[in-house]
Design an enzyme around this catalytic site. Structure first.
Site, PDB file in Angstrom:
ATOM      1  N   HIS A  94      -5.790   2.858   0.886  1.00 49.44           N
ATOM      2  CA  HIS A  94      -5.060   4.012   1.423  1.00 49.44           C
ATOM      3  C   HIS A  94      -5.836   4.765   2.509  1.00 49.44           C
ATOM      4  O   HIS A  94      -5.286   5.116   3.552  1.00 49.44           O
ATOM      5  CB  HIS A  94      -4.722   5.000   0.301  1.00 49.44           C
ATOM      6  CG  HIS A  94      -4.139   4.350  -0.907  1.00 49.44           C
ATOM      7  ND1 HIS A  94      -3.190   3.362  -0.837  1.00 49.44           N
ATOM      8  CD2 HIS A  94      -4.353   4.554  -2.245  1.00 49.44           C
ATOM      9  CE1 HIS A  94      -2.849   2.989  -2.064  1.00 49.44           C
ATOM     10  NE2 HIS A  94      -3.551   3.693  -2.931  1.00 49.44           N
ATOM     11  N   ASP A 146       0.912  -1.145   0.000  1.00 44.77           N
ATOM     12  CA  ASP A 146       0.000   0.000   0.000  1.00 44.77           C
ATOM     13  C   ASP A 146       0.943   1.185   0.000  1.00 44.77           C
ATOM     14  O   ASP A 146       1.550   1.490   1.030  1.00 44.77           O
ATOM     15  CB  ASP A 146      -0.881   0.007   1.250  1.00 44.77           C
ATOM     16  CG  ASP A 146      -1.857   1.173   1.229  1.00 44.77           C
ATOM     17  OD1 ASP A 146      -1.424   2.290   0.858  1.00 44.77           O
ATOM     18  OD2 ASP A 146      -3.032   0.997   1.568  1.00 44.77           O
ATOM     19  N   HIS A 147       1.102   1.829  -1.141  1.00 36.43           N
ATOM     20  CA  HIS A 147       2.214   2.784  -1.245  1.00 36.43           C
ATOM     21  C   HIS A 147       2.036   3.991  -0.316  1.00 36.43           C
ATOM     22  O   HIS A 147       2.999   4.680  -0.003  1.00 36.43           O
ATOM     23  CB  HIS A 147       2.484   3.194  -2.695  1.00 36.43           C
ATOM     24  CG  HIS A 147       1.538   4.212  -3.248  1.00 36.43           C
ATOM     25  ND1 HIS A 147       0.314   3.888  -3.749  1.00 36.43           N
ATOM     26  CD2 HIS A 147       1.642   5.553  -3.397  1.00 36.43           C
ATOM     27  CE1 HIS A 147      -0.293   4.977  -4.165  1.00 36.43           C
ATOM     28  NE2 HIS A 147       0.494   6.014  -3.970  1.00 36.43           N
TER      29      HIS A 147
HETATM   30  O1  LIG Z   1      -3.217   3.686  -5.654  1.00 35.97           O
HETATM   31  C1  LIG Z   1      -3.520   4.671  -6.302  1.00 35.97           C
HETATM   32  O2  LIG Z   1      -2.996   5.858  -5.932  1.00 35.97           O
HETATM   33  C2  LIG Z   1      -2.944   6.931  -6.860  1.00 35.97           C
HETATM   34  C3  LIG Z   1      -2.727   8.178  -6.022  1.00 35.97           C
HETATM   35  O3  LIG Z   1      -1.478   8.074  -5.384  1.00 35.97           O
HETATM   36  P1  LIG Z   1      -0.709   9.372  -4.889  1.00 35.97           P
HETATM   37  O4  LIG Z   1       0.508   8.836  -4.242  1.00 35.97           O
HETATM   38  O5  LIG Z   1      -0.441  10.198  -6.110  1.00 35.97           O
HETATM   39  O6  LIG Z   1      -1.643  10.068  -3.955  1.00 35.97           O
HETATM   40  C4  LIG Z   1      -4.188   7.046  -7.683  1.00 35.97           C
HETATM   41  O7  LIG Z   1      -3.986   7.999  -8.714  1.00 35.97           O
HETATM   42  C5  LIG Z   1      -4.489   5.722  -8.316  1.00 35.97           C
HETATM   43  O8  LIG Z   1      -5.739   5.803  -9.008  1.00 35.97           O
HETATM   44  C6  LIG Z   1      -4.588   4.635  -7.291  1.00 35.97           C
HETATM   45  O9  LIG Z   1      -4.650   3.371  -7.942  1.00 35.97           O
END
Ligand SMILES: O=C1O[C@H](COP(=O)(O)O)[C@@H](O)[C@H](O)[C@H]1O
Ligand SMILES: NC(=O)C1=CN([C@@H]2O[C@H](COP(=O)(O)OP(=O)(O)OC[C@H]3O[C@@H](n4cnc5c(N)ncnc54)[C@H](OP(=O)(O)O)[C@@H]3O)[C@@H](O)[C@H]2O)C=CC1
Length: 501
Positions: free
Chosen positions: A242, A179-180
């Site tokens: 997230h 989960d980045h």
């Molecule tokens: O996991 C995801 O995250 C991105 C948004 O990531 P961020 O680090 O730029 O806040 C999102 O654009 C994408 O749809 C989703 O799969």
């Protein structure tokens, strides 16, 4: 393993010609390499298109030059990369892959440590892990770890089936579900802010906190991912993972230590305390939206239905706002509001903790209300903390004004913080699973989300599209908070006005 240990591993990237590998994985590995964080490593990139290792190395170089924007030690870096042309659905080429892995392991002295990184569409996750076991690739002399991208299933049932499949090959402690957001500097800071400051922890409960607001807004649309997004929507794309993880970190009890097991078990306990919703309650607690054509950064952008090239009556939500209640002693009665959407007015992820009003306003003057104390955790693009306090206006007056205490913004600590993927890759190689999601967390968040998606699947939202691109989202999201006497705090506007004054 200590924070300073430099890991050694062979990393097999399945989906090595894809977007994630190009934009995130290669640049992150490059950063780790140039920062001297790796003892030794080699990569085998795996995908179907027929590339030679030299061509693959050139692609890696292009990606680093584009996304890391540097070329220091680049030739030495790309010499660690090898390519294996392979359709993951065919069992034959796993045998060749095994031979290549063994040869590279010996050549680079990688101690038989192997990371299998699945940067591919989720429908392949089960097939790949099965084949890895059947063809003997998981019989390694060192450790074996599976790093697996989202989405982890599409609901509780599919996630459970996937989990059972991969658990026949990997133990839970060998599985690193990415989960980045958990790799983001300020998300990692949530626990530190809470548990290392005597100023906050005693107040972190329903006696002193009125509500908590978590916003993750994007200006980007769905771009090339229309096919995936149409079946996912913002609820499954952003909320199930997230947003729920941020709620868990903000609300969990203090862990007894910082081991991955203790932290993850507190998050699990918290997710178990989420108040379940009946299907009838879904539209009271949650709001959905879909963007219409609008203007972003001065340019007209198309509506979701056009951009994603989907049906003209698509019911997929590109925006979600919701109110979560946590039924435990600490949080009973405190709403956690979340909102996330694409094509909104700004790219911003932030958390606003609103403290309760003073029991009595000594400084009340006509029309003048004290602003509540707010703690703002800025996650991106700005990183830092702001505390909004009340002080006396200068001069012969008892009137108050709100001031901002910038605790960390623009501090040198926050310049050049590593990318989320950089940290997570390193953690997986070091064997630190703290910032990856345990199956129990995934299962509980899917169960919560499934109730909402089942209702939304059954009933089309006739108001779609209900917010123009470039706006703060549908008005129903404001009504959700207004119903409780709250507003979404316009932090950026407050800061801008402050600067102008
Ligand atoms: O996991 C995801 O995250 C991105 C948004 O990531 P961020 O680090 O730029 O806040 C999102 O654009 C994408 O749809 C989703 O799969
Ligand atoms: N891109 C992003 O920013 C993010 C992606 N993710 C997740 O990461 C994963 C990968 O996403 P992304 O990189 O965008 O996807 P892409 O569609 O860009 O890449 C897919 C990769 O899989 C390979 N591939 C497809 N079919 C096969 C096959 N049968 N055998 C071998 N290789 C195959 C493709 O290469 P080839 O065609 O050469 O075979 C390509 O390398 C997904 O799970 C996604 O949800 C998560 C967060 C963000």
């Amino acid at each position: 393993m200590s924070e300073n240990t430099k890991p050694t591993a062979l990393i097999m990237i399945f989906g090595a010609t894809g977007d994630l590998a190009k934009r995130k994985l290669f640049p992150s590995l490059y950063q780790l390499y140039t920062k001297n964080k790796l003892q030794n490593f080699a990569v085998i990139g795996i995908a179907r298109r027929p590339l030679t290792t030299e061509q693959f190395q050139e692609n890696v170089k292009d990606s680093v030059m584009t996304f890391a924007n540097v070329d220091y030690r680049i030739e030495a870096f790309i010499s660690h990369f090898h390519y294996h042309c392979h359709d993951v659905t065919s069992s034959q080429s796993y045998i060749e892959l095994k031979q290549l892995a063994s040869q590279i392991n010996n050549q680079y002295k990688l101690k038989g440590n192997c990371i299998f990184y699945l940067a591919m569409a989720p429908e392949f996750f089960g097939t790949i892990t099965n084949q890895l076991k059947t063809q003997g690739l998981t019989n390694v002399e060192g450790y074996k770890r599976l790093v697996i991208e989202k989405p982890f299933g599409t609901n509780f049932e599919t996630a459970k089936a996937l989990n059972e499949q991969i658990r026949t090959v990997f133990q839970e402690e060998e599985i690193y579900r990415i989960d980045h957001y958990l790799g983001k500097e300020m998300v990692q800071n949530i626990a530190v802010i809470r548990f290392s400051n005597a100023l906050f922890e005693p107040l972190w409960n329903n006696r002193y906190i009125s509500n908590i607001q978590i916003t993750s807004s994007e200006t980007l649309g769905v771009e090339e991912r229309g096919r995936y997004y149409e079946n996912s929507g913002a609820l499954r794309d952003m909320v199930q993972n997230h947003m729920m993880q941020m709620v868990a970190l903000l609300a969990m009890e203090p862990p007894i230590s910082l081991t991955p097991e203790e932290i993850r078990s507190e998050k699990v306990r918290l997710l178990r305390s989420l108040r379940p919703m009946s299907q009838e309650e879904v539209n009271t607690y949650f709001v959905r939206g879909q963007y219409a054509q609008g203007i972003i950064h001065g340019e007209t952008v198309p509506a979701y239905r056009e951009e994603a090239n989907v049906s003209i009556d698509s019911n997929t939500e590109t925006y979600v706002a919701g109110k979560l209640m946590i039924d435990n002693f600490r949080w009973f009665g405190v709403p956690f509001y979340i909102q996330t959407g694409k094509r909104m007015d700004r790219k911003s992820t932030k958390i606003v903790v609103q403290f309760k009003d003073m029991p009595m306003n000594l400084y009340y003057q006509a029309e003048h209300k004290l602003t509540p104390n707010l703690l703002v955790i800025h996650i991106q693009p700005k990183e830092g903390i702001t505390l909004l306090l009340n002080v006396k206006k200068s001069g012969t007056t008892t009137e108050t004004k709100s001031v901002r205490l910038q605790l960390a913004n623009e501090g040198t600590d926050y310049i050049n913080t590593p990318e989320a993927y950089e940290k997570l890759l390193l953690d997986s190689m070091r064997g630190d699973a703290t910032n990856f999601t345990h199956w129990d967390e995934v299962a509980l968040s899917w169960k919560f989300i499934d109730t909402i998606s089942e209702v939304w699947k059954k009933t089309n939202d006739e108001s779609f599209p209900n917010y123009p691109a470039g706006s703060p989202g549908p008005s129903a999201a404001d009504a959700l908070l207004a119903h409780d006497g709250h507003i979404w705090w316009p932090i950026e506007k407050i800061e801008q006005e402050d600067q102008e004054n």
